[in-house]
Design a protein around this motif. Structure first.
Motif, PDB file in Angstrom:
ATOM      1  N   ALA A  98       0.873  -1.324  -0.036  1.00 52.65           N
ATOM      2  CA  ALA A  98       0.005  -0.121  -0.076  1.00 52.65           C
ATOM      3  C   ALA A  98       1.006   1.221  -0.107  1.00 52.65           C
ATOM      4  O   ALA A  98       0.702   2.204  -0.731  1.00 52.65           O
ATOM      5  N   LEU A  99       2.033   1.100   0.886  1.00 53.41           N
ATOM      6  CA  LEU A  99       2.958   2.528   0.790  1.00 53.41           C
ATOM      7  C   LEU A  99       3.519   2.427  -0.516  1.00 53.41           C
ATOM      8  O   LEU A  99       4.189   3.675  -0.715  1.00 53.41           O
ATOM      9  N   GLY A 100       3.467   1.356  -1.359  1.00 49.79           N
ATOM     10  CA  GLY A 100       4.144   1.828  -2.584  1.00 49.79           C
ATOM     11  C   GLY A 100       3.723   2.742  -3.604  1.00 49.79           C
ATOM     12  O   GLY A 100       4.111   3.217  -4.559  1.00 49.79           O
ATOM     13  N   ARG A 101       2.580   2.810  -3.133  1.00 48.11           N
ATOM     14  CA  ARG A 101       1.740   3.959  -3.997  1.00 48.11           C
ATOM     15  C   ARG A 101       2.083   5.402  -3.596  1.00 48.11           C
ATOM     16  O   ARG A 101       1.918   6.334  -4.390  1.00 48.11           O
ATOM     17  N   LEU A 102       2.742   5.577  -2.329  1.00 48.25           N
ATOM     18  CA  LEU A 102       3.389   6.794  -1.945  1.00 48.25           C
ATOM     19  C   LEU A 102       4.849   7.044  -2.132  1.00 48.25           C
ATOM     20  O   LEU A 102       5.213   7.882  -2.454  1.00 48.25           O
ATOM     21  N   LEU A 103       5.526   5.888  -1.872  1.00 49.21           N
ATOM     22  CA  LEU A 103       6.815   6.136  -1.509  1.00 49.21           C
ATOM     23  C   LEU A 103       7.627   5.361  -2.952  1.00 49.21           C
ATOM     24  O   LEU A 103       7.377   4.184  -3.221  1.00 49.21           O
ATOM     25  N   PRO A 104       8.354   6.198  -3.764  1.00 49.33           N
ATOM     26  CA  PRO A 104       9.049   5.560  -4.889  1.00 49.33           C
ATOM     27  C   PRO A 104       9.649   4.170  -4.707  1.00 49.33           C
ATOM     28  O   PRO A 104       9.821   3.183  -5.468  1.00 49.33           O
ATOM     29  N   SER A 105      10.380   3.886  -3.707  1.00 57.23           N
ATOM     30  CA  SER A 105      11.260   2.738  -3.634  1.00 57.23           C
ATOM     31  C   SER A 105      10.650   1.701  -3.084  1.00 57.23           C
ATOM     32  O   SER A 105      11.099   0.678  -2.877  1.00 57.23           O
ATOM     33  N   TRP A 106       9.389   1.876  -2.647  1.00 51.01           N
ATOM     34  CA  TRP A 106       8.563   0.862  -2.007  1.00 51.01           C
ATOM     35  C   TRP A 106       7.725   0.282  -3.244  1.00 51.01           C
ATOM     36  O   TRP A 106       6.937  -0.821  -2.941  1.00 51.01           O
ATOM     37  N   ALA A 107       7.380   0.774  -4.395  1.00 49.87           N
ATOM     38  CA  ALA A 107       6.432   0.523  -5.412  1.00 49.87           C
ATOM     39  C   ALA A 107       6.928  -0.974  -5.861  1.00 49.87           C
ATOM     40  O   ALA A 107       8.085  -1.192  -6.271  1.00 49.87           O
ATOM     41  N   THR A 108       5.813  -1.815  -6.050  1.00 51.58           N
ATOM     42  CA  THR A 108       5.882  -3.168  -6.691  1.00 51.58           C
ATOM     43  C   THR A 108       5.771  -3.151  -8.200  1.00 51.58           C
ATOM     44  O   THR A 108       6.072  -3.950  -8.938  1.00 51.58           O
ATOM     45  N   GLY A 109       4.924  -2.100  -8.562  1.00 48.77           N
ATOM     46  CA  GLY A 109       4.318  -2.140  -9.980  1.00 48.77           C
ATOM     47  C   GLY A 109       3.540  -3.072 -10.639  1.00 48.77           C
ATOM     48  O   GLY A 109       3.497  -3.305 -11.777  1.00 48.77           O
ATOM     49  N   VAL A 110       2.925  -4.188  -9.475  1.00 50.50           N
ATOM     50  CA  VAL A 110       2.319  -5.304  -9.982  1.00 50.50           C
ATOM     51  C   VAL A 110       0.636  -4.968 -10.045  1.00 50.50           C
ATOM     52  O   VAL A 110      -0.078  -5.807 -10.529  1.00 50.50           O
ATOM     53  N   VAL A 111       0.251  -4.064  -9.163  1.00 48.76           N
ATOM     54  CA  VAL A 111      -1.105  -4.019  -9.128  1.00 48.76           C
ATOM     55  C   VAL A 111      -1.774  -2.568  -9.695  1.00 48.76           C
ATOM     56  O   VAL A 111      -1.210  -1.694  -9.663  1.00 48.76           O
ATOM     57  N   ASP A 112      -2.604  -2.713 -10.614  1.00 45.46           N
ATOM     58  CA  ASP A 112      -3.186  -1.588 -11.282  1.00 45.46           C
ATOM     59  C   ASP A 112      -4.572  -1.523 -10.919  1.00 45.46           C
ATOM     60  O   ASP A 112      -5.721  -2.124 -11.271  1.00 45.46           O
ATOM     61  N   ALA A 555      -3.702 -14.692 -15.778  1.00 45.78           N
ATOM     62  CA  ALA A 555      -3.485 -13.717 -14.946  1.00 45.78           C
ATOM     63  C   ALA A 555      -1.909 -13.376 -14.720  1.00 45.78           C
ATOM     64  O   ALA A 555      -1.406 -12.249 -14.536  1.00 45.78           O
ATOM     65  N   GLY A 556      -1.467 -14.362 -14.600  1.00 46.27           N
ATOM     66  CA  GLY A 556       0.193 -14.464 -13.950  1.00 46.27           C
ATOM     67  C   GLY A 556       0.776 -13.983 -15.296  1.00 46.27           C
ATOM     68  O   GLY A 556       1.734 -13.171 -15.067  1.00 46.27           O
ATOM     69  N   GLU A 557       0.377 -14.415 -16.381  1.00 48.71           N
ATOM     70  CA  GLU A 557       1.074 -14.232 -17.687  1.00 48.71           C
ATOM     71  C   GLU A 557       1.021 -12.750 -17.870  1.00 48.71           C
ATOM     72  O   GLU A 557       2.205 -11.773 -18.425  1.00 48.71           O
ATOM     73  N   HIS A 558      -0.069 -11.943 -17.408  1.00 43.61           N
ATOM     74  CA  HIS A 558      -0.325 -10.818 -17.793  1.00 43.61           C
ATOM     75  C   HIS A 558      -0.100  -9.746 -16.478  1.00 43.61           C
ATOM     76  O   HIS A 558      -0.567  -8.417 -16.697  1.00 43.61           O
ATOM     77  N   ARG A 559       0.460 -10.258 -15.655  1.00 46.23           N
ATOM     78  CA  ARG A 559       0.669  -9.418 -14.257  1.00 46.23           C
ATOM     79  C   ARG A 559      -0.554  -8.828 -13.851  1.00 46.23           C
ATOM     80  O   ARG A 559      -0.553  -7.642 -13.280  1.00 46.23           O
ATOM     81  N   LEU A 560      -1.623  -9.518 -13.875  1.00 43.24           N
ATOM     82  CA  LEU A 560      -3.093  -9.103 -13.352  1.00 43.24           C
ATOM     83  C   LEU A 560      -3.121  -9.571 -11.903  1.00 43.24           C
ATOM     84  O   LEU A 560      -3.686 -10.747 -11.853  1.00 43.24           O
ATOM     85  N   VAL A 561      -2.565  -8.900 -11.102  1.00 43.02           N
ATOM     86  CA  VAL A 561      -2.598  -9.737  -9.650  1.00 43.02           C
ATOM     87  C   VAL A 561      -3.858  -9.841  -8.902  1.00 43.02           C
ATOM     88  O   VAL A 561      -4.069 -10.891  -8.632  1.00 43.02           O
ATOM     89  N   PRO A 562      -4.797  -8.906  -9.117  1.00 42.51           N
ATOM     90  CA  PRO A 562      -6.016  -9.259  -8.241  1.00 42.51           C
ATOM     91  C   PRO A 562      -6.596 -10.325  -8.916  1.00 42.51           C
ATOM     92  O   PRO A 562      -7.482 -11.274  -8.178  1.00 42.51           O
ATOM     93  N   GLN A 563      -6.705 -10.555 -10.269  1.00 42.09           N
ATOM     94  CA  GLN A 563      -7.368 -11.553 -10.951  1.00 42.09           C
ATOM     95  C   GLN A 563      -6.588 -12.898 -10.583  1.00 42.09           C
ATOM     96  O   GLN A 563      -7.303 -13.983 -10.612  1.00 42.09           O
ATOM     97  N   GLN A 564      -5.229 -12.968 -10.696  1.00 40.03           N
ATOM     98  CA  GLN A 564      -4.575 -14.045 -10.342  1.00 40.03           C
ATOM     99  C   GLN A 564      -4.857 -14.610  -8.929  1.00 40.03           C
ATOM    100  O   GLN A 564      -5.135 -15.941  -8.660  1.00 40.03           O
ATOM    101  N   VAL A 565      -4.981 -13.825  -7.763  1.00 38.02           N
ATOM    102  CA  VAL A 565      -5.344 -13.997  -6.528  1.00 38.02           C
ATOM    103  C   VAL A 565      -6.648 -14.745  -6.654  1.00 38.02           C
ATOM    104  O   VAL A 565      -6.804 -15.592  -5.769  1.00 38.02           O
ATOM    105  N   ALA A 566      -7.687 -14.067  -7.059  1.00 43.82           N
ATOM    106  CA  ALA A 566      -9.030 -14.578  -7.236  1.00 43.82           C
ATOM    107  C   ALA A 566      -9.154 -15.963  -7.802  1.00 43.82           C
ATOM    108  O   ALA A 566      -9.612 -16.970  -7.140  1.00 43.82           O
TER     109      ALA A 566
END
Length: 922
Positions: A98-112, A555-566
């Motif tokens: 969640a903090l990755g949305r605020l702090l540049p060095s914490w961003a995972t870049g996987v959730v859209d 979902a994994g192939e296209h980095r769709l993390v919420p769909q992959q978790v579901a």
């Protein structure tokens, strides 16, 4: 922050000192200082910083700015405090994400985009608590200034923190103007139960005279000070500014009181500037609250050195001052006075010029201000387009409240109502306001045409599915008029499935998958496969596994993390359905936690609670269920809160704590009603009856909950279905009908329920004089239930009792084996029933010393194992005579044990004894 002396603020300083002291002792909160511009809010915060440092508190500071973007003061405070250099691994994964949305060095870049099942601002609030603990490692003061300019998501985070910091050593000290347009949002924060608000009023003449005199240090006469005090009109900052000006010019300013005093003061200082410097200052004022010296050359058409020379002249004229390494306005009112002095055409032209320069610079953080300036400059259509795009971006990063504000701005500047509504529906749904979302869609429909109309209807359908309004969802899909759109099919299938119409949902889901494959949109394909998997899970676990596995792969192939978790959660439910264990659910939890998807992570944990119950017993779920219960309450996840409340209630019921059981059930939010609620509540109230071996009462209680669910085919395959059929068979109450019903339910696919059904058939066969059939059916039940040890022992006790009563099989060896296991596991009531059955079977067990385990708290009070045997039966309401029969003791011996227990536990009667036991064994 200015360090001028505090005058006339004794009560406010005392409140600040008290709040700082509480934070140092571990009890934080929010201290909000409000008042008009210039009344002394910043000075009071300076005092808070001084006191905090004196108590050893770490101090972090951030400031909101006009159009500063989502979470701007929080980001500044964290970055200035060194959070960007902190190892994200020091904070639990969901919060780090969640903090990755605020702090540049914490961003995972996987959730859209935000997780649709939980408001992301709540996760961010919890994340802020965790990162402050990791960053500071002790008591902390978080100073946030100028919250009247804060975005709505920052204020929402603070509202959340107001409820969370009561037992944390974190004090948020904030300031906000109450005379600023848009201060209603701050008013909402002041109304929060965990917010202590200090409202600063203007100082009286005597107080202001003392302050002005201290500032002047003898350089002004008494009559000059009196004139300044009159013109300052109670505002400390204005008095200080007027004193400084009077001392600098050796004359007393003759302007009228605030705000006209400030206007005249600014006009006089502007007159000292040459035309180029004057033009630069006017452009700077229109550009925003903090002069952007890098931007101004393009706006005024002058070289950088000319603009910087103008800035120096303005600083010499005391219009600007250096503050924290930046050249800023000496007071925000000065900037406002400059803007007010412009003619409307001048303001519009400068606004357009600044907007173009901001956009040309290409910085994302400038776009919101550029849009505002374009709107002020008369270019509403361009402004609306920018506001809409910004709203989409903020929705994608979870800043939902700021997205909503941007949508309001888009609407005011002329955006199409349907375009605004499409985004607003998604935002409102994500924050749990589904009624508002649907109302917004309905209001915009008359003006929507073509693709906008179709998209609006499909968004409304998705929201209706979220709200479980199945008929409304289908009506919105039909109104969209896009039967070839795969989303139309998958939404219709989802609605049919939710309503229990599985026969119709199946073909629709299959068609949705086919259309989604042709569309080439991976996210839509994953959603279609998810619906198809849920349908197939009710009739063909292998087909369901294939659908969920494919969704996970796509979902994994296209980095769709919420769909992959579901997809992994769906796959995990199939695994449980097939073998009562799951590898996919822990994977889903880990992936969701790493991505900050706390809603989905919690959903996976909730599913695993039932698996823990059937394998290890209800008491084993209490600790994880309590964690989930608190999380569900903090983060407004009603279904997680409800399911975990059931887990806690079940554990309390198994521990013989009726008050704790009902207290846990009372924490189920009304908004969490769904088909499983009834049988789960019934199961909780059934357990004490079952453990006390009141089989008719247990059967009637569970039947009242389950009977209304058996026709709802999409209900979860709860293990209580099998218990229900077995109990009705054992007590000979419509047992054959219950067994037939269960055979036709998807719940019978689950091994636990299949095993219970075989057991029930065995009881019926034994009772009907078919002992060989009974033994064969019993063996089948044994094979199925071997995977769920605790449930196995519980259900087998019912069957063995029937075997003893009806004279089939050889129950004694199994009863002896189970007795040892019940005793080892601490299931004293089941052990007692086992002994009773052995006695009835002609193989009684002798009871010398007690064998009931004594919990640590009772052992510390001196309770013996034999007394624990008695106490356990007392807690069920048994009389001394009943206890004597159960334990093969004399009534006089039982009386002696009860008297000893009353003395050791400080109880005056048997009822108080039961409550003491419940309290000591929690």
């Amino acid at each position: 922050m200015d360090a001028a002396p505090l005058v006339g603020r004794a009560a406010a300083v005392a409140a600040v000192r008290s709040a700082v002291t509480r934070a140092a002792e571990g009890g934080g909160g929010i201290l909000l200082v409000v008042g008009e511009a210039g009344v002394g809010k910043s000075r009071l915060l300076t005092e808070a910083v001084r006191l905090a440092r004196g108590h050893g508190l770490q101090v972090l500071c951030g400031r909101a700015t006009e159009s500063g973007g989502a979470h701007r003061p929080l980001i500044e405070a964290l970055l200035r405090g060194g959070a960007d250099d902190l190892d994200p691994g020091t904070v639990p994964a969901p919060y780090a994400a969640a903090l990755g949305r605020l702090l540049p060095s914490w961003a995972t870049g996987v959730v859209d985009g935000p997780e649709p099942s939980i408001d992301p601002v709540l996760v961010l609030g919890e994340a802020l608590v965790r990162v402050l603990e990791a960053l500071v490692g002790g008591p902390c003061l978080l100073v946030l200034e100028d919250l009247h300019w804060a975005d709505a998501d920052t204020l929402a985070v603070l509202e959340y923190l107001a409820d969370r910091l009561g037992d944390r050593p974190v004090l948020v000290a904030a300031s906000a103007r109450d005379d600023e347009p848009g201060s209603a949002a701050v008013d909402r924060l002041t109304a929060g139960p965990g917010v202590h608000t200090l409202t600063l009023s203007r100082l009286g003449p005597a107080e202001l005279t003392a302050l002005a005199g201290a500032r002047a240090t003898g350089r002004l006469r008494a009559d000059e000070l009196a004139a300044l005090v009159a013109r300052a009109d109670g505002l400390p900052l204005m008095a200080e500014e007027l004193v400084d000006e009077a001392v600098r010019t050796a004359t007393t300013p003759t302007s009228t009181p605030v705000p006209r005093t400030m206007t005249a003061l600014v006009r006089r200082r502007l007159s000292l500037l040459d035309p180029v410097a004057h033009r630069c200052l006017r452009a700077a004022a229109v550009a925003g609250t903090d002069p952007d010296w890098e931007l101004l050359p393009a706006v005024v058409g002058q070289p950088e050195e000319v603009v910087l020379a103008a800035a120096r002249v303005a600083a010499d004229a005391h219009l600007l001052r250096e503050d924290a390494g930046r050249l800023r306005w000496r007071h925000a009112l000065m900037r406002e006075a400059v803007v007010t002095g412009l003619l409307p055409p001048e303001r519009a032209a400068l606004a357009r010029g600044v907007a173009e320069a901001l956009l040309a610079r290409g910085r994302p953080e400038d776009v919101a201000r550029a849009a505002e300036l374009l709107a002020a400059g008369g270019e509403g259509e361009r402004a609306a387009t920018l506001f809409l795009e910004l709203a989409r971006q903020d929705r994608g990063t979870g800043a939902l409240r700021r997205a909503e504000q941007l949508l309001d701005q888009a609407a005011r500047t002329g955006a199409l109502p349907a375009a605004v509504a499409i985004e607003r529906i998604t935002v409102l749904t994500a924050t749990g306001r589904v009624d508002d979302a649907l109302s917004a869609g309905v209001a915009a429909l008359p003006s929507a045409t073509g693709e906008l109309h179709a998209e609006l209807c499909l968004r409304m359908a998705r929201t209706a599915v979220t709200a479980r309004r199945w008929r409304d969802a289908e009506a919105h899909v039909e109104r969209a008029g896009r039967p070839d759109d795969p989303r139309s099919l998958l939404l219709t299938a989802d609605a049919a499935f939710g309503a229990g119409d599985v026969e119709r949902a199946g073909p629709l889901a299959a068609a949705a998958v086919t259309r989604a494959e042709r569309s080439g949109v991976p996210a839509v394909l994953c959603e279609a496969l998810d619906v198809a998997g849920r349908v197939e899970r009710l009739r063909s676990p292998p087909a369901a596994r294939a659908a969920f596995s494919r969704a996970a792969q796509v979902a994994g192939e296209h980095r769709l993390v919420p769909q992959q978790v579901a997809a992994l959660i769906g796959l995990g439910t199939v695994e449980l359905l097939e073998r009562e264990t799951s590898e996919a659910l822990p994977q889903a939890m880990e992936l969701a936690a790493a991505a900050g998807l706390l809603g989905q992570a919690s959903a996976a944990e909730v599913i695993l609670l039932d698996s823990t119950v059937v394998q290890r017993g209800p008491r084993a779920v209490e600790a994880p269920a309590r964690v989930l219960l608190d999380r569900g309450a903090w983060l407004h996840m009603p279904e997680v809160q409800a399911a975990s409340a059931f887990g806690v209630a079940l554990a309390r019921a198994a521990s013989g704590d009726p008050a704790g059981t009902e207290a846990a059930l009372a924490r189920i939010p009304v908004s969490a009603a769904w088909p499983d609620a009834g049988p789960l509540a019934a199961a909780v109230r059934t357990l004490p009856l079952l453990l006390a071996h009141d089989l008719p009462g247990a059967s009637a209680t569970l039947d009242a909950g389950v009977s209304g669910l058996v026709e709802h085919r999409v209900a979860a395959p709860l293990h209580q279905f099998g218990l229900w059929a077995l109990l009705r068979t054992v007590v000979d109450d419509r047992g054959a009908a219950a067994r037939d019903v269960l055979r036709g339910l998807p719940a019978a696919l689950r091994p636990a329920n299949r095993g219970a059904l075989h057991y029930a058939d065995a009881v019926a066969a034994g009772r009907g004089g078919r002992p060989d059939d009974a033994l064969a059916l019993f063996a089948r039940g044994e094979a199925e239930l071997a995977r769920v040890p605790w449930l196995h022992r519980l259900l087998r006790l019912l069957v063995l009792e029937a075997a003893v009563a009806d004279g089939w099989g050889d129950p004694v060896p199994l009863l002896r084996r189970d007795l040892a296991e019940h005793e080892r596991a601490g299931d004293s009531q089941l052990a007692r029933t086992c002994r009773d059955l052995l006695k009835r079977a002609g193989a009684p067990t002798r009871r010398g010393r007690g064998t009931t385990p004594v919990p640590g708290a009772l052992r510390a009070a001196g309770v013996t194992s034999r007394e624990m045997d008695v106490l356990t039966l007392v807690s069920t309401g048994s009389t001394n005579a009943e206890i004597a029969v159960r334990l093969f003791l004399s009534p006089r011996t039982v009386e002696t044990h009860v008297a000893s227990l009353l003395a050791k536990l400080g109880a005056s009667h048997r009822g108080q004894l039961r409550s003491r036991v419940a309290a000591l064994t929690r």
